[in-house]
Design a protein around this motif. Sequence first.
Motif, PDB file in Angstrom:
ATOM      1  N   LEU A  78      50.234  68.014  79.350  1.00 19.64           N
ATOM      2  CA  LEU A  78      49.939  66.590  79.529  1.00 19.64           C
ATOM      3  C   LEU A  78      48.463  66.327  79.802  1.00 19.64           C
ATOM      4  O   LEU A  78      47.948  65.257  79.457  1.00 19.64           O
ATOM      5  CB  LEU A  78      50.803  65.992  80.641  1.00 19.64           C
ATOM      6  N   ASP A  79      47.767  67.269  80.413  1.00 22.34           N
ATOM      7  CA  ASP A  79      46.325  67.104  80.617  1.00 22.34           C
ATOM      8  C   ASP A  79      45.600  67.078  79.277  1.00 22.34           C
ATOM      9  O   ASP A  79      44.676  66.287  79.063  1.00 22.34           O
ATOM     10  CB  ASP A  79      45.765  68.231  81.488  1.00 22.34           C
ATOM     11  N   ILE A  80      46.016  67.934  78.371  1.00 16.73           N
ATOM     12  CA  ILE A  80      45.410  67.983  77.033  1.00 16.73           C
ATOM     13  C   ILE A  80      45.758  66.720  76.267  1.00 16.73           C
ATOM     14  O   ILE A  80      44.895  66.134  75.593  1.00 16.73           O
ATOM     15  CB  ILE A  80      45.850  69.251  76.275  1.00 16.73           C
ATOM     16  N   VAL A  81      47.002  66.279  76.374  1.00 17.36           N
ATOM     17  CA  VAL A  81      47.433  65.041  75.723  1.00 17.36           C
ATOM     18  C   VAL A  81      46.532  63.888  76.163  1.00 17.36           C
ATOM     19  O   VAL A  81      46.040  63.108  75.341  1.00 17.36           O
ATOM     20  CB  VAL A  81      48.920  64.730  76.043  1.00 17.36           C
ATOM     21  N   GLY A  82      46.278  63.793  77.464  1.00 22.86           N
ATOM     22  CA  GLY A  82      45.436  62.725  77.986  1.00 22.86           C
ATOM     23  C   GLY A  82      44.008  62.800  77.490  1.00 22.86           C
ATOM     24  O   GLY A  82      43.389  61.777  77.194  1.00 22.86           O
ATOM     25  N   GLU A  83      43.477  63.989  77.379  1.00 20.94           N
ATOM     26  CA  GLU A  83      42.092  64.157  76.917  1.00 20.94           C
ATOM     27  C   GLU A  83      41.931  63.874  75.431  1.00 20.94           C
ATOM     28  O   GLU A  83      40.950  63.278  75.014  1.00 20.94           O
ATOM     29  CB  GLU A  83      41.590  65.570  77.207  1.00 20.94           C
ATOM     30  N   ALA A  85      44.249  62.384  73.330  1.00 21.16           N
ATOM     31  CA  ALA A  85      44.993  61.222  72.840  1.00 21.16           C
ATOM     32  C   ALA A  85      45.839  61.570  71.611  1.00 21.16           C
ATOM     33  O   ALA A  85      45.842  60.859  70.610  1.00 21.16           O
ATOM     34  CB  ALA A  85      44.054  60.046  72.555  1.00 21.16           C
ATOM     35  N   ILE A  86      46.534  62.703  71.688  1.00 18.65           N
ATOM     36  CA  ILE A  86      47.494  63.091  70.650  1.00 18.65           C
ATOM     37  C   ILE A  86      48.843  63.309  71.316  1.00 18.65           C
ATOM     38  O   ILE A  86      48.939  63.304  72.544  1.00 18.65           O
ATOM     39  CB  ILE A  86      47.029  64.335  69.847  1.00 18.65           C
ATOM     40  N   THR A  87      49.873  63.528  70.532  1.00 19.46           N
ATOM     41  CA  THR A  87      51.230  63.587  71.084  1.00 19.46           C
ATOM     42  C   THR A  87      51.510  64.885  71.826  1.00 19.46           C
ATOM     43  O   THR A  87      50.874  65.909  71.585  1.00 19.46           O
ATOM     44  CB  THR A  87      52.283  63.435  69.968  1.00 19.46           C
ATOM     45  N   VAL A  88      52.498  64.825  72.699  1.00 20.25           N
ATOM     46  CA  VAL A  88      52.950  66.004  73.434  1.00 20.25           C
ATOM     47  C   VAL A  88      53.412  67.075  72.452  1.00 20.25           C
ATOM     48  O   VAL A  88      53.103  68.257  72.611  1.00 20.25           O
ATOM     49  CB  VAL A  88      54.092  65.636  74.422  1.00 20.25           C
ATOM     50  N   GLY A  89      54.149  66.672  71.418  1.00 19.24           N
ATOM     51  CA  GLY A  89      54.632  67.631  70.424  1.00 19.24           C
ATOM     52  C   GLY A  89      53.500  68.359  69.725  1.00 19.24           C
ATOM     53  O   GLY A  89      53.549  69.578  69.537  1.00 19.24           O
ATOM     54  N   VAL A  95      49.417  74.708  71.414  1.00 21.09           N
ATOM     55  CA  VAL A  95      49.384  75.690  72.503  1.00 21.09           C
ATOM     56  C   VAL A  95      50.234  76.900  72.126  1.00 21.09           C
ATOM     57  O   VAL A  95      49.842  78.045  72.385  1.00 21.09           O
ATOM     58  CB  VAL A  95      49.834  75.063  73.844  1.00 21.09           C
ATOM     59  N   ASP A  96      51.373  76.681  71.498  1.00 19.07           N
ATOM     60  CA  ASP A  96      52.199  77.796  71.032  1.00 19.07           C
ATOM     61  C   ASP A  96      51.400  78.718  70.112  1.00 19.07           C
ATOM     62  O   ASP A  96      51.500  79.941  70.189  1.00 19.07           O
ATOM     63  CB  ASP A  96      53.447  77.293  70.286  1.00 19.07           C
ATOM     64  N   ARG A  97      50.565  78.115  69.240  1.00 16.51           N
ATOM     65  CA  ARG A  97      49.734  78.925  68.341  1.00 16.51           C
ATOM     66  C   ARG A  97      48.669  79.704  69.116  1.00 16.51           C
ATOM     67  O   ARG A  97      48.346  80.842  68.776  1.00 16.51           O
ATOM     68  CB  ARG A  97      49.117  78.047  67.248  1.00 16.51           C
ATOM     69  N   LEU A  98      48.112  79.095  70.155  1.00 18.47           N
ATOM     70  CA  LEU A  98      47.142  79.816  70.999  1.00 18.47           C
ATOM     71  C   LEU A  98      47.811  80.982  71.713  1.00 18.47           C
ATOM     72  O   LEU A  98      47.226  82.061  71.837  1.00 18.47           O
ATOM     73  CB  LEU A  98      46.507  78.880  72.032  1.00 18.47           C
ATOM     74  N   VAL A  99      49.031  80.764  72.191  1.00 15.76           N
ATOM     75  CA  VAL A  99      49.788  81.828  72.857  1.00 15.76           C
ATOM     76  C   VAL A  99      50.061  82.953  71.861  1.00 15.76           C
ATOM     77  O   VAL A  99      49.841  84.132  72.163  1.00 15.76           O
ATOM     78  CB  VAL A  99      51.103  81.277  73.467  1.00 15.76           C
ATOM     79  N   ALA A 100      50.506  82.589  70.644  1.00 20.71           N
ATOM     80  CA  ALA A 100      50.796  83.595  69.612  1.00 20.71           C
ATOM     81  C   ALA A 100      49.542  84.392  69.235  1.00 20.71           C
ATOM     82  O   ALA A 100      49.631  85.584  68.932  1.00 20.71           O
ATOM     83  CB  ALA A 100      51.395  82.932  68.376  1.00 20.71           C
ATOM     84  N   ALA A 101      48.378  83.741  69.283  1.00 22.54           N
ATOM     85  CA  ALA A 101      47.119  84.424  68.957  1.00 22.54           C
ATOM     86  C   ALA A 101      46.633  85.305  70.104  1.00 22.54           C
ATOM     87  O   ALA A 101      45.698  86.089  69.938  1.00 22.54           O
ATOM     88  CB  ALA A 101      46.037  83.396  68.611  1.00 22.54           C
ATOM     89  N   GLY A 102      47.276  85.174  71.277  1.00 19.07           N
ATOM     90  CA  GLY A 102      46.879  85.976  72.433  1.00 19.07           C
ATOM     91  C   GLY A 102      45.707  85.392  73.212  1.00 19.07           C
ATOM     92  O   GLY A 102      45.083  86.076  74.015  1.00 19.07           O
ATOM     93  N   TRP A 103      45.406  84.088  73.022  1.00 16.75           N
ATOM     94  CA  TRP A 103      44.267  83.461  73.685  1.00 16.75           C
ATOM     95  C   TRP A 103      44.642  82.660  74.918  1.00 16.75           C
ATOM     96  O   TRP A 103      43.781  82.245  75.681  1.00 16.75           O
ATOM     97  CB  TRP A 103      43.537  82.540  72.708  1.00 16.75           C
TER      98      TRP A 103
END
Length: 174
Positions: A78-83, A85-89, A95-103
């Motif tokens: 939600l912090d990223i959403v607020g910054e 201005a894009i959807t939670v989805g 973020v799932d892609r960042l996790v998958a990339a190991g970052w």
Amino acid sequence: MDSSESTCLTQPDSKEDDSLESTGANVSHITQIFTDLVRVETRLYNAVSARLRAEQGLGLGQFELLEIIDRVPGCRVLDIVGELAITVGAVSKAVDRLVAAGWCLRVAHPQDRRSSVLRLTSAGEKQLSASRPIIESELISLTAAVPPDDLARIASVLAVLRATLEAGPHGRPG
């Protein structure tokens, strides 16, 4: 179009339109400014993202997420959403892609186990550190034709406009 429609288009009748007129701006100028802002943003974003992808293997959108996660203590989706201005989805998938990339990691929130806190991994911190100078260098190169005083004025005006827009319609909290 009859003459009353023509009058409505050329003579503002709202307080908002009066405000435009009092600043010396007119609708066609505002439209051109909007068009120019969008085109400049798109071209800057694409150029910076292309260089970043070529040199670091990540796009500017991924960099922005890493930067927010690094900067915001206890960062949540939600912090990223607020910054941004894009959807939670959209943020959750990114973020799932960042996790998958190991970052990045999702860690259980200490006070709310239903929520998670985002943290950079050491690989994410390295990506972020290596990416910052590339972005700065590319932006300096892309904006070199604009005198520094003009860039400072643009920055000031955009900061006011951004703050106004982030406050919500007509300056009310969004």
